[in-house]
Enzyme design. Structure first.
Site, mmCIF file in Angstrom:
data_model
loop_
_atom_site.group_PDB
_atom_site.id
_atom_site.type_symbol
_atom_site.label_atom_id
_atom_site.label_comp_id
_atom_site.label_asym_id
_atom_site.label_seq_id
_atom_site.Cartn_x
_atom_site.Cartn_y
_atom_site.Cartn_z
ATOM 1 N N HIS A 25 0.830 -1.206 0.000
ATOM 2 C CA HIS A 25 0.000 0.000 0.000
ATOM 3 C C HIS A 25 0.866 1.259 0.000
ATOM 4 C CE1 HIS A 25 -3.994 -1.795 0.154
ATOM 5 N NE2 HIS A 25 -3.444 -2.743 0.912
ATOM 6 N N ASP A 27 2.468 1.954 -3.208
ATOM 7 C CA ASP A 27 2.688 2.320 -4.624
ATOM 8 C C ASP A 27 1.837 3.501 -5.054
ATOM 9 O OD1 ASP A 27 0.302 0.827 -4.725
ATOM 10 O OD2 ASP A 27 0.838 -0.195 -6.587
ATOM 11 N N GLY A 118 -8.380 -13.414 -7.293
ATOM 12 C CA GLY A 118 -8.756 -12.698 -6.077
ATOM 13 C C GLY A 118 -7.913 -13.088 -4.883
ATOM 14 N N GLY A 120 -4.614 -11.906 -4.281
ATOM 15 C CA GLY A 120 -3.491 -11.004 -3.989
ATOM 16 C C GLY A 120 -2.264 -11.297 -4.821
ATOM 17 N N LEU A 121 -2.414 -12.137 -5.862
ATOM 18 C CA LEU A 121 -1.265 -12.461 -6.728
ATOM 19 C C LEU A 121 -1.434 -11.853 -8.123
ATOM 20 C CD1 LEU A 121 -0.759 -16.211 -5.708
ATOM 21 C CD2 LEU A 121 0.429 -14.202 -4.805
ATOM 22 N N SER A 123 -3.926 -11.723 -10.478
ATOM 23 C CA SER A 123 -4.446 -12.450 -11.648
ATOM 24 C C SER A 123 -5.066 -11.478 -12.653
ATOM 25 C CB SER A 123 -5.470 -13.499 -11.212
ATOM 26 O OG SER A 123 -6.489 -12.896 -10.448
ATOM 27 N N SER A 124 -5.724 -10.422 -12.182
ATOM 28 C CA SER A 124 -6.372 -9.494 -13.124
ATOM 29 C C SER A 124 -5.341 -8.697 -13.903
ATOM 30 C CB SER A 124 -7.278 -8.490 -12.408
ATOM 31 O OG SER A 124 -7.937 -9.064 -11.358
ATOM 32 N N ASP A 168 1.528 -3.774 -9.630
ATOM 33 C CA ASP A 168 1.213 -5.088 -10.201
ATOM 34 C C ASP A 168 1.535 -5.112 -11.689
ATOM 35 O OD1 ASP A 168 0.223 -5.240 -7.687
ATOM 36 O OD2 ASP A 168 -1.878 -5.351 -8.262
ATOM 37 N N TYR A 217 -10.358 -0.956 -0.592
ATOM 38 C CA TYR A 217 -9.119 -0.482 -1.235
ATOM 39 C C TYR A 217 -9.212 1.004 -1.611
ATOM 40 C CZ TYR A 217 -5.099 -0.283 -4.341
ATOM 41 O OH TYR A 217 -3.909 0.075 -4.933
HETATM 42 C C1 GLA Z 1 -3.183 -4.147 -5.108
HETATM 43 C C2 GLA Z 1 -3.008 -2.993 -6.084
HETATM 44 C C3 GLA Z 1 -1.562 -2.484 -6.061
HETATM 45 C C4 GLA Z 1 -1.096 -2.190 -4.635
HETATM 46 C C5 GLA Z 1 -1.409 -3.362 -3.711
HETATM 47 C C6 GLA Z 1 -1.114 -3.035 -2.271
HETATM 48 O O1 GLA Z 1 -2.440 -5.257 -5.530
HETATM 49 O O2 GLA Z 1 -3.341 -3.383 -7.393
HETATM 50 O O3 GLA Z 1 -1.452 -1.340 -6.881
HETATM 51 O O4 GLA Z 1 -1.639 -1.001 -4.168
HETATM 52 O O5 GLA Z 1 -2.765 -3.757 -3.806
HETATM 53 O O6 GLA Z 1 0.236 -2.809 -2.093
#
Ligand code: GLA
Length: 384
Positions: A25, A27, A118, A120-121, A123-124, A168, A217
């Site tokens: 959090h 970026d 969904g 946190g890796l 995928s989108s 990402d 978010y």
């Molecule tokens: C998601 C967002 C990123 C970043 C992370 C948290 O993955 O797509 O831009 O903000 O959360 O670090």
């Protein structure tokens, strides 16, 4: 075209997921992040069409979408039904590339992915980059990787409606085999950073799924912007929260209403942790780096409040498991995965113990697997 038919495609776009090791959090607050592209991928098979129609087969979901590149604003399939959620990503990328003056042809295509959705890796973002790289390739590669990443971020911000940062898309575009990337999100300058020797990155999936646009978010990001506006009155030189030092946030925290004071404190200290991490990684200090991962998790849990009981359980179990050096939730939070730094020789014992512990604590199976830092997105011709 019926789903049962298997058309022959001409090209393959191979886009990795990513895991973030540190700098969570930050970026969208101008800080530095430490992600790595991973050896889990979206595979997009595609052939150009002679018209401006898109025919996409999402193989894992056994769904397809048919839409026109000339009516992207409508967000509708050709039969007038709304685009399915997953199709917003390619449609958004098409719109961002078009706004950047790339001429797009329609595609016949089909994709599959082994990046858990969904989780946190990213995928989108991998889906986004696979389509962006496909169109860029067909146009003769006018855009470099960083530009593609920025355009995909725009697609997600403006078309999908998630106010994500650049991490990402950037790491999926620019990933390097065997390395993490140290990315300055303020300047988009980056360099590779070696991972600690004799360690492995292990991902533990809580099985909880989240959707960024239905989560807090955007609310966290807005809170950070509010905190920056208030702090700027006292610290006129700052452009982003990454310009604020830990000492400054500690002395000004009472100026910030709850909960944004806690949000800002997480961001400022997290930026500082990444600065410390760079030196530790260069000195091959895996223990020190692991400590920073644990501090990061506690801060995401207690200050930024994006952890969940399942993620906290995985993190706690990891700290007691053999070979564990560091553990934290990775990505946005609100569910998904933890990332663990584990001594290579003890990976199997680590996985066994955390799996057993998670089953006992939650009654659920966790998928736990080692991953390797890998190359960014690439397109290859598969015409024999
Ligand atoms: C998601 C967002 C990123 C970043 C992370 C948290 O993955 O797509 O831009 O903000 O959360 O670090």
């Amino acid at each position: 075209m019926a789903l049962a038919e298997t058309p022959t495609y001409q090209y393959l776009a191979h886009a990795p997921g990513r895991v973030n090791l540190l700098g969570e959090h930050v970026d969208y607050n101008g800080g530095q992040v430490l992600p790595a592209a991973i050896d889990r991928h979206v595979d997009l098979l595609f052939s150009p069409r002679t018209d401006r129609l898109m025919h996409i087969h999402a193989r894992d979901m056994e769904q397809e979408a048919f839409f026109s590149l000339d009516t992207l604003e409508d967000r509708l399939c050709l039969d007038g039904t709304p685009l399915p959620g997953w199709a917003l990503y390619p449609a958004g990328v098409a719109q961002a590339l078009t706004l950047a003056d790339l001429h797009l042809t329609g595609l016949d295509c089909s994709f599959t992915s082994d990046i858990p959705m969904g989780s946190g890796l990213s995928s989108s973002a991998a889906v986004e980059l696979s389509f962006a790289a496909a169109w860029n390739y067909l146009a003769g590669d006018p855009f470099d990787r960083t530009r593609l990443a920025v355009l995909c971020q725009q697609a997600e911000n403006q078309y999908v409606g998630v106010n994500c940062g650049i991490m990402d898309q950037f790491s999926i575009a620019n990933g390097q085999e065997g390395y993490a990337l140290l990315l300055d999100t303020g300047t988009l300058q980056f360099r590779t950073v070696p991972l600690p020797p004799d360690t492995a990155i292990v991902i533990a999936d809580s099985g909880e799924r989240r959707s960024l646009n239905h989560s807090g978010y955007n609310e966290r990001r807005a809170g950070c912007e509010q905190a920056l506006a208030i702090l700027s009155c006292q610290l006129p030189g700052i452009r982003t929260l990454s310009d604020v030092s830990p000492a400054q946030i500690d002395s000004l925290i009472t100026e910030l209403p709850a909960p944004i004071g806690d949000y800002a404190k997480h961001v400022v200290y997290e930026c500082d942790r990444v600065r410390q991490a760079v030196g530790l990684l260069e000195a091959k200090n895996a223990v020190g780096f692991g400590q920073l991962m644990l501090e990061c998790h506690r801060s995401l849990r207690d200050l930024y409040k994006v952890s969940t009981p399942a993620l906290d359980t995985l993190m706690e179990l990891a700290t007691q498991a053999p070979g564990s050096l560091g553990a934290r939730l990775t990505g946005a939070g609100f569910g998904g995965c933890t990332v663990n730094l584990v001594r290579e020789a003890e990976v199997e014992a680590f996985i066994r113990q955390v799996k057993t512990g998670y089953l006992a604590a939650t009654g659920k199976e966790a998928a736990i697997f080692p991953c390797h830092a890998s190359q960014g997105v690439r397109v290859t011709s598969i015409i024999p």
